[in-house]
Design an enzyme around this catalytic site. Structure first.
Site, short mmCIF file in Angstrom:
data_model
loop_
_atom_site.label_atom_id
_atom_site.label_comp_id
_atom_site.label_asym_id
_atom_site.label_seq_id
_atom_site.Cartn_x
_atom_site.Cartn_y
_atom_site.Cartn_z
N THR A 1 98.95 76.14 42.90
CA THR A 1 98.62 77.30 43.73
C THR A 1 99.67 77.55 44.80
OG1 THR A 1 96.27 76.85 43.38
CG2 THR A 1 96.85 78.34 45.19
N LYS B 1 99.20 80.01 40.23
CA LYS B 1 98.10 80.77 40.81
C LYS B 1 98.56 81.24 42.19
CE LYS B 1 93.27 80.44 42.29
NZ LYS B 1 92.03 79.66 42.20
N LYS C 1 98.00 83.28 45.70
CA LYS C 1 97.00 83.81 46.62
C LYS C 1 97.44 85.19 47.12
CE LYS C 1 94.06 80.30 46.84
NZ LYS C 1 92.63 80.42 46.53
N ASP D 1 94.64 85.27 43.05
CA ASP D 1 93.33 85.02 43.65
C ASP D 1 93.27 85.77 44.98
OD1 ASP D 1 90.93 84.13 44.59
OD2 ASP D 1 91.49 82.01 44.71
N ASP E 1 84.74 83.73 41.52
CA ASP E 1 84.75 82.38 42.07
C ASP E 1 83.65 82.23 43.12
OD1 ASP E 1 85.18 79.97 43.37
OD2 ASP E 1 87.22 80.42 44.01
N LYS F 1 83.44 75.45 40.56
CA LYS F 1 83.90 74.43 41.51
C LYS F 1 82.76 73.46 41.76
CE LYS F 1 87.48 77.11 43.82
NZ LYS F 1 87.85 77.90 45.03
N ASP G 1 92.38 74.60 37.51
CA ASP G 1 93.03 74.82 38.81
C ASP G 1 92.65 73.66 39.72
OD1 ASP G 1 94.28 76.07 41.02
OD2 ASP G 1 92.41 77.05 41.59
#
Length: 359
Positions: free
Chosen positions: A134, A160, A162, A190, A243, A267, A320
């Site tokens: 990330t 990934k 942000k 994300d 998410d 998660k 992830d």
């Protein structure tokens, strides 16, 4: 076999740098580690990584809940994981990270009793998982430099990125990253609830041009109707993922009924561990929805558990689970769980979680 006691200790490791996402900046990372002892001499370890703006827990409240669970679990059969969750759910609503710590510790015990790694306890057969890395929000130039470091120095093939504060900066950063890493590296974004329906629909064609695979959590967690609207209007190849909207099996069922996403990000800290995480994966699979297992700023105990769930469930096709690499020295210092070659993680064949912890 009966539980004879539960020990709780804080785990602290300094972050290499503050980690910025759309809803805030994370500057430190503390978690709780627990050890569940039994009268058979077998113990299990688990961890809780609360994040107030996601799980609704602080480090302090999580500790209080763990103490409550520790008292309630004495004399309980540690192999009765469903019963343990029923007990914890009867004691307090939510508090997913505290429940996750207990859940992982019990699966660790079950794995040791069966002589199997947790991914095989969960039904998996392939120990290899391809993981992303990330990139937090920064200046576009710094995000480009991070991407180059992860791809060319550390060997990752999935990024990934942000986003979610300013769309123009997001496009700038993604354009720089794509130009630097080439077309073969996969990229997903994300937004961490930072966009509106209108911004998301504006962004999707631009993301498609840049070869973005998937876009995660455009909208506030509660906006299932908005997520369904974006799904209905998305004419691009970019897959949509939820998410923060998916905390439990009821959220997964609601999102499936409304056709809100192509993917769910499971998660363990949100849903309470492997027991419910596996059920979310099954709900998603039945609805034709794919899954990814993500993480908070967690240590290798729960990271190994998350990777084990990826290895066990056919509906989970993305991983992830990278937060242990954001500490100084690119590691949290814990030994075991898995080996890593770039973004390719291979779970160890040790019984249970296979992470070594000094208690």
């Amino acid at each position: 076999m009966k539980i004879t006691g539960v020990k709780i200790e804080k785990f602290s490791a300094p972050l290499a740098a503050p980690f910025r996402v759309a809803f805030g900046t994370i500057e430190e990372s503390d978690s709780w580690i627990i050890k569940v002892d039994t009268d058979a001499g077998i113990y299990g370890v688990g961890s809780a990584a609360p994040l107030p703006f996601v799980t609704g827990e602080t480090l302090e409240t999580c500790y209080l809940v763990l103490q409550m669970f520790a008292r309630a679990l004495v004399g309980f059969d540690p192999t009765d994981i469903a019963g343990a969750h029923a007990l914890m759910d009867s004691l307090i609503h939510g508090n997913g990270s505290a429940k996750c710590a207990v859940d992982i510790a019990l699966y660790d015990i079950v794995g040791k009793v069966q002589g199997l790694p947790v991914y095989k306890v969960l039904g998996g057969s392939d120990a290899v998982v391809n993981n992303d890395i990330t990139i937090g929000i920064d200046t576009p130039a710094n995000m480009q430099a991070a991407a180059e470091r992860y791809v060319f120095e550390k060997g990752f093939r999935i990024l990934k990125v942000k986003t979610g504060i300013r769309l123009s900066d997001d496009i700038d950063a993604l354009s720089r990253i794509r130009a630097s890493v080439g077309g073969d590296v996969r990229i997903r974004i994300d937004a961490n609830q930072g966009y509106t329906v209108e911004t998301a629909l504006q962004a999707l064609p631009e993301f498609e041009k840049l070869g973005v695979d998937a876009a995660e959590q455009f909208l506030p967690w509660w906006d299932f109707d908005g997520a369904a609207e974006i799904m209905a209007k998305n004419k691009t190849s970019v897959k949509l993922m939820l998410d923060e909207s998916i905390h439990n099996i009821y959220d997964a069922r609601r999102a499936a009924a409304l056709h809100c996403a192509d993917f769910y990000n499971i998660k363990l800290m949100k849903c309470g561990g492997l027991y419910y995480g596996a059920q979310i994966a099954d709900i998603a699979g039945g609805a034709g929805v794919g899954c990814m297992v993500g993480c908070m700023l967690e240590n290798k105990i729960s990271i190994t558990a998350g990777i084990s769930l990826v290895a066990a469930k056919s509906a989970i096709v993305e991983a992830d689970c990278d937060s242990f690499m954001f500490y100084k020295g690119d590691d949290d210092g814990m030994v075991g769980g898995f080996t890593r070659d770039g973004g390719v993680f291979t779970l160890l064949e040790k019984p249970g979680i296979g992470v070594e912890v000094d208690f």
